[in-house]
Design a protein around this motif. Sequence first.
Motif, short mmCIF file in Angstrom:
data_model
loop_
_atom_site.label_atom_id
_atom_site.label_comp_id
_atom_site.label_asym_id
_atom_site.label_seq_id
_atom_site.Cartn_x
_atom_site.Cartn_y
_atom_site.Cartn_z
N TYR A 1 -38.20 32.89 16.44
CA TYR A 1 -37.70 32.01 15.39
C TYR A 1 -38.56 32.30 14.17
O TYR A 1 -39.79 32.30 14.27
CB TYR A 1 -37.80 30.54 15.81
CG TYR A 1 -37.51 29.59 14.68
CD1 TYR A 1 -36.24 29.52 14.13
CD2 TYR A 1 -38.50 28.79 14.15
CE1 TYR A 1 -35.97 28.67 13.07
CE2 TYR A 1 -38.24 27.93 13.11
CZ TYR A 1 -36.97 27.87 12.57
OH TYR A 1 -36.72 27.04 11.52
N GLU B 1 -37.66 22.33 8.44
CA GLU B 1 -36.82 23.27 7.70
C GLU B 1 -35.89 22.46 6.81
O GLU B 1 -34.75 22.18 7.17
CB GLU B 1 -36.03 24.17 8.65
CG GLU B 1 -36.88 25.12 9.46
CD GLU B 1 -37.57 26.17 8.62
OE1 GLU B 1 -37.06 26.56 7.56
OE2 GLU B 1 -38.65 26.61 9.03
N VAL C 1 -31.56 26.05 7.06
CA VAL C 1 -31.29 27.44 7.39
C VAL C 1 -32.27 27.87 8.49
O VAL C 1 -33.46 27.64 8.40
CB VAL C 1 -31.46 28.35 6.15
CG1 VAL C 1 -31.28 29.81 6.52
CG2 VAL C 1 -30.47 27.95 5.07
N MET D 1 -33.53 31.09 10.88
CA MET D 1 -33.53 32.55 10.99
C MET D 1 -34.14 32.95 12.33
O MET D 1 -35.16 32.38 12.75
CB MET D 1 -34.30 33.16 9.84
CG MET D 1 -33.62 32.94 8.51
SD MET D 1 -34.47 33.73 7.12
CE MET D 1 -35.93 32.73 7.01
N GLU E 1 -34.95 36.50 15.03
CA GLU E 1 -35.11 37.95 15.09
C GLU E 1 -35.30 38.35 16.55
O GLU E 1 -35.95 37.64 17.32
CB GLU E 1 -36.32 38.40 14.27
CG GLU E 1 -36.52 39.91 14.28
CD GLU E 1 -37.69 40.35 13.43
OE1 GLU E 1 -37.56 41.40 12.78
OE2 GLU E 1 -38.73 39.67 13.42
N SER F 1 -31.65 40.74 13.20
CA SER F 1 -31.89 39.35 12.82
C SER F 1 -30.57 38.68 12.46
O SER F 1 -29.56 39.34 12.20
CB SER F 1 -32.85 39.27 11.64
OG SER F 1 -32.32 39.92 10.52
N THR F 2 -30.61 37.36 12.48
CA THR F 2 -29.44 36.57 12.10
C THR F 2 -29.93 35.28 11.47
O THR F 2 -31.04 34.82 11.74
CB THR F 2 -28.52 36.30 13.31
OG1 THR F 2 -27.32 35.71 12.85
CG2 THR F 2 -29.17 35.39 14.33
N GLU F 3 -29.10 34.73 10.61
CA GLU F 3 -29.42 33.49 9.89
C GLU F 3 -28.30 32.49 10.15
O GLU F 3 -27.13 32.82 10.05
CB GLU F 3 -29.53 33.81 8.41
CG GLU F 3 -30.07 32.70 7.57
CD GLU F 3 -30.29 33.16 6.13
OE1 GLU F 3 -29.58 32.65 5.26
OE2 GLU F 3 -31.17 34.00 5.91
N LYS G 1 -26.73 28.51 9.46
CA LYS G 1 -26.70 27.28 8.69
C LYS G 1 -25.79 26.33 9.45
O LYS G 1 -24.63 26.64 9.71
CB LYS G 1 -26.16 27.51 7.29
CG LYS G 1 -26.18 26.27 6.43
CD LYS G 1 -26.48 26.65 5.00
CE LYS G 1 -26.70 25.48 4.14
NZ LYS G 1 -28.07 25.16 3.90
#
Length: 167
Positions: free
Chosen positions: A78, A111, A115, A117, A119, A134-136, A138
């Motif tokens: 994370y 946070e 958002v 994130m 990896e 990686s990805t993000e 919301k």
Amino acid sequence: NKILTQMKINKNIFLIILFLAISTSVFVSQSQEATKSRSRLKLYYNNESGIKSLVATLRVKQDKQYIPYAGAEVSFYYIADTGNILIGSKQTDEKGTSVLYIPDDFDYGDEPDGVFMYEAVFDGIVEYKSSSGSTEIKNVKMEISFSQKEEEKLIILSVLEEQGNGS
């Protein structure tokens, strides 16, 4: 004077040998890295019925094509403002896929923008270079409504942003 001259020559020979040894080891290390095949790691986030998971897919290059790689360890992180937090590690299966379920009590910290994130990292092995994905995320709240008027079918989708971890 002769002894002093021999010592200087021996010192210079030692320095030359040391330089050659270091240069050779750097060259060998670089050439070994150059002979490694590439790898690709893709990561996506899944939230199905409140069960959150990270899914990584590892492919390695063999004979000019990328194929799934089984048995590789993938580490999942994370990405927080304070640095990367290890969630866990899993091995890839025969399809090159590794799934890590995110614990319900995982502490995301503060946070404020909502958002998140993540990896995934494959550190590489003797034959294959390291790679990461990686990805993000919301968090959103989705409402879907269906209606039908005579022959006309209507689907309405409303998406609202959520703050925090969305639990």
